[in-house]
Scaffold this motif. Structure first.
Motif: not given
Length: 597
Positions: A196, A199, A212, A220, A267, A271
């Motif tokens: 985090t 990112a 990610l 995610l 992913l 996400a």
């Protein structure tokens, strides 16, 4: 927790109970993970077909998540048990210090009373001595010195106890820090906390995407819920680098039935707001991610319907009807197999692109169909279809089955925020539709859309063609995208509005215009629409003349009359696949598919 005043604060038994509870949960989760893995194994053996593959993938993903949670709780339990030991020892030392302090304070109190008694006797003796033989300061001086020494010793004891107490406070603070660090360690929480921070500090969108890829689907989801700004940051990545990143992830481990590795699946599931809209990704991946976005939106609609139905405000019936249309449309998107393929879906930002057809190695013609003024999200949800019908017709009428069509609305279109037809909204909508700056800004997403498709290997196959079809204002969006650098083999206008001042026709692009006599054509005759830069008046467009609508009256070879009540209908008609529009529809079909032999 704060232990500045009380280093032993808290219940050791309570801390141990927390550890025990976590170990119990670990046992339950381990059993659950085993059952999930068992179910996945059963599904792989007994459940054939696409739905079975999805079931196995889902069970495998959930089993991995449950196992990860169990590992984290195991680390939590160990950290809490160690913390309980630390607190227990601190509490024991605290009790010892409290006893020493109480003893010293009691000794100071009792010795002080004795000393005051001797001093009072000395004062009384000196006052009663008529001959001056008694010296008050020397009266029982040895005893007084002994008592004062005892008091001084106890004062020093209190100072020692205070120092040891301060050490104990620091020891408790250190124990707290160790416990917090253990509870928040990567072993206990996964790599989410560290990722985090990295990112949020990422120097580029490509760096963010790389970070990610190290998270689970659950992590995610948590990250993007806490920091939704990262979604927009990811969209700045270059499509070619996005494709290289994704292809590299495809080499990291075994692939499932969809050809995705575990990292890629995480992913897509965790996400979807990014993966469903990230230019450069494979089309099937974006469609898969938007299934999850559609499911989330359906859940939101289900939560909204009850409260809206109970409040009874004016206009709620229309709102509920619109939500019902949207939910029915999304149900087709999440069906198996899907009846609607969403290449892009983000209703919060009025973004939607529907893909019609199957993108594969045989795809040769790509149609980008851009509807016009007043197009909004609800335009896609209509039954029967509204904005999709011409694109679907052109896909279905391709005998070679090599055409894929995209119905494009990425962002707000003129008047598309509401899409109503009251006079005030009409004025605002057509002001936007006649504004070159509005088209310049909105064309960025159309240009990016083509860049994203261009990195797919299918786009480099021999015979590949890009065709853009714009209805009404949609043509302004297309020609503005051309100014940005978008390139098409064909640009087709269906009653197109106009072109920006800086637009120039490309030598290797053919331009065609189809239209009926309608309100836009009448307005274009005045020169007030796009300052006269219209496809019907441009030498760059092969204008097919005005087709005769079903309600138009013909008075000879050239003279026609369109009833005033039908000028609006004629503007919509040119984009319809109905038999009433057969002349335009068939001519357009022949032009688009003329390469097929």
């Amino acid at each position: 927790m704060s232990a500045d005043d009380d280093p032993g604060v808290g219940s050791v038994e309570g801390i141990r109970q927390l550890a025990t509870t976590r170990r119990t949960e670990v046992d339950d989760l381990e059993v659950a993970a085993y059952r999930l893995a068992e179910a996945a194994s059963w599904g792989a053996e007994c459940w054939r077909g696409r739905s079975g593959e999805q079931f196995v993938a889902s069970m495998t993903d959930v089993s991995a998540e449950v196992t990860a949670v169990a590992r984290g709780l195991e680390h939590h339990a160990a950290a809490l048990e160690a913390y309980a030991v630390d607190v227990s020892l601190i509490q024991g030392s605290q009790q010892t210090l409290e006893a020493r302090r109480a003893m010293a304070e009691q000794n100071i109190l009792s010795t002080g009373v004795a000393l005051k008694t001797v001093m009072r006797e000395a004062q009384e003796a000196a006052q009663g001595d008529l001959f001056g033989l008694v010296v008050e300061s020397e009266y029982r001086s040895g005893e007084r010195s002994t008592l004062q020494r005892r008091i001084d010793d106890e004062q020093r004891e209190l100072e020692v106890v205070a120092g040891l107490w301060a050490d104990l406070v620091e020891e408790r603070a250190a124990a707290d820090r160790r416990c917090v660090a253990a509870l928040q360690s990567p072993e206990a929480m996964g790599c989410l906390p560290q990722v985090t921070g990295e990112a949020l500090a990422a120097g580029s969108s490509e760096e963010l995407l790389a970070l990610l890829a190290g998270l689970s689907a659950t992590e995610l989801t948590m990250l993007l819920e806490q920091h939704p700004e990262l979604v927009d940051e990811a969209f700045l990545a270059d499509p070619e680098r996005v494709r290289a990143w994704w292809d590299e992830l495809g080499q990291q481990g075994a692939r499932n039935a969809d050809g995705l590795t575990a990292v890629q699946v995480a992913l897509v599931r965790g996400a979807p707001a990014i993966i469903g809209a990230l230019d450069g990704l494979p089309l099937s991946v974006r469609v898969a991610a938007n299934v999850f976005n559609a499911k989330r939106r359906m859940a939101e609609i289900d939560e909204m319907v009850g409260p809206i139905g109970r409040r009874g405000l004016h206009g709620d019936d229309e709102l509920l009807a619109a939500l019902a249309r949207e939910r029915a449309y999304l149900a087709d998107a999440v069906a198996e197999p899907p009846h609607v393929q969403l290449y892009l879906f983000d209703p919060s930002k009025s973004r939607i692109i529907e893909m019609i057809g199957e993108w594969n190695d045989q795809t040769r013609t790509v149609l980008a169909y851009v509807p016009g003024t007043l197009t909004n999200m609800d335009s896609f949800y209509q039954d029967p279809e509204s904005v999709q019908q011409m694109a679907r017709w052109l896909h279905d009428s391709d005998a070679s089955k090599t055409t894929v069509a995209f119905v494009f609305k990425d962002g707000f279109f003129p008047g598309g925020a509401e899409g109503g037809k009251n006079p005030a909204e009409f004025v605002g909508a057509f002001a936007e539709a006649n504004d070159p700056e509005f088209a310049r800004k909105s064309s960025k997403t159309l240009y990016d859309f083509q860049r994203g498709l261009a990195v797919d290997p299918v786009s480099t196959k021999p015979g590949h063609r890009d065709i853009a079809i714009g209805h009404s204002w949609g043509l302004a969006n297309i020609t503005s995208a051309e100014v940005r650098g978008a390139t098409y083999d064909k640009v087709i206008s269906l009653a197109g509005a106009g072109m920006p001042p800086e637009w120039q026709a490309r030598d290797d692009t053919t331009y065609t215009n189809y239209s009926y006599w309608d309100f836009l054509q009448a307005a274009q005759r005045t020169g007030g629409v796009w300052e006269g830069r219209n496809p019907n008046r441009s030498d760059e467009f092969d204008s097919k003349g005005y087709y005769l609508g079903p309600d138009d009256l013909k008075f000879g070879d050239l003279a026609t009359l369109t009833p005033l009540t039908k000028v609006d209908d004629n503007h919509s008609l040119v984009a319809e696949s109905s038999d009433a529009n057969a002349a335009v529809r068939d001519a357009l079909t022949n032009e688009v598919h003329s390469h097929v032999h």
